[in-house]
Design an enzyme around this catalytic site. Sequence first.
Site, PDB file in Angstrom:
ATOM      1  N   LEU A  11       0.844  -1.197   0.000  1.00 56.84           N
ATOM      2  CA  LEU A  11       0.000   0.000   0.000  1.00 56.84           C
ATOM      3  C   LEU A  11       0.879   1.246   0.000  1.00 56.84           C
ATOM      4  CD1 LEU A  11      -2.424  -1.493   2.614  1.00 56.84           C
ATOM      5  CD2 LEU A  11      -2.985  -1.026   0.215  1.00 56.84           C
ATOM      6  N   HIS A  13       1.897 -10.531  10.285  1.00 59.87           N
ATOM      7  CA  HIS A  13       2.949 -11.010   9.390  1.00 59.87           C
ATOM      8  C   HIS A  13       3.538 -12.281   9.994  1.00 59.87           C
ATOM      9  CE1 HIS A  13       6.032 -10.820   6.340  1.00 59.87           C
ATOM     10  NE2 HIS A  13       6.925 -11.039   7.279  1.00 59.87           N
ATOM     11  N   GLU A  43       6.587   1.743   5.943  1.00 58.38           N
ATOM     12  CA  GLU A  43       7.568   0.723   5.583  1.00 58.38           C
ATOM     13  C   GLU A  43       6.912  -0.656   5.641  1.00 58.38           C
ATOM     14  OE1 GLU A  43      12.075  -0.545   6.995  1.00 58.38           O
ATOM     15  OE2 GLU A  43      11.118   1.189   7.889  1.00 58.38           O
TER      16      GLU A  43
END
Length: 209
Positions: free
Chosen positions: A94, A110, A144
């Site tokens: 994104l 994640h 990030e």
Amino acid sequence: MDKRIVILISGRGSNMEAIVQRCAEQRWPAQVVAVIANKASAGGLGFAAGQGISTAVVEHKAHPSREAFDAELARVIDGFQPDLVVLAGFMRILGAAFVQRYEGRMINIHPSLLPAFPGLHTHRRALQAGCKAVGATVHLVTAELDHGPIVMQSVVPVRPGDDEHTLAARVLATEHVIYPLSVRWFVEGKLAIEDGLVRQTDGASQVLM
Ligand code: GAR
């Protein structure tokens, strides 16, 4: 008033399912108001629709640029007026403007012990590196990739004979614990950000071992 949760998926959606189920069973002060996928083939859409949750598809392939896709995705998300946007196996990068729009109210999971192994093939890379433990991380989303203040982590020991599939399965089972719990803390207002770090305000453990 119930907090409004929008969940973004790209595939199977087992984390989304776990969140929808815990939210109902444990009567969180929240409601999953929409599940949005970037592919019509995302398996999780069927489960969501079956639960009476609104679904939408914003095909990334139908947009000429990342900016155009992000803008359309934001338009669809904003139509559901979310308090929290949950990325649950949403496999698109994104852009900064999109991330900034949902700053402080977008969360991701994640399958690694971040900041180790951002990106793809985390379990394969962990095995190649000789890691003795792997895991998953729930974090607030920043610009990030696979970075941002950590809400909770799970730790899974590597066993002799493990391959990336056996590890992925054991880590996924822990994801289904730590992601719903993290989302619950968010909607209950139990997460404080101090100096860029997340603290659970009841003092609950932020690691699952
Ligand atoms: C999960 O293992 C999640 O951690 C991972 O994708 C899988 C989605 O499974 N996410 C990422 O790799 C994000 N960088 P699910 O669709 O069954 O929830």
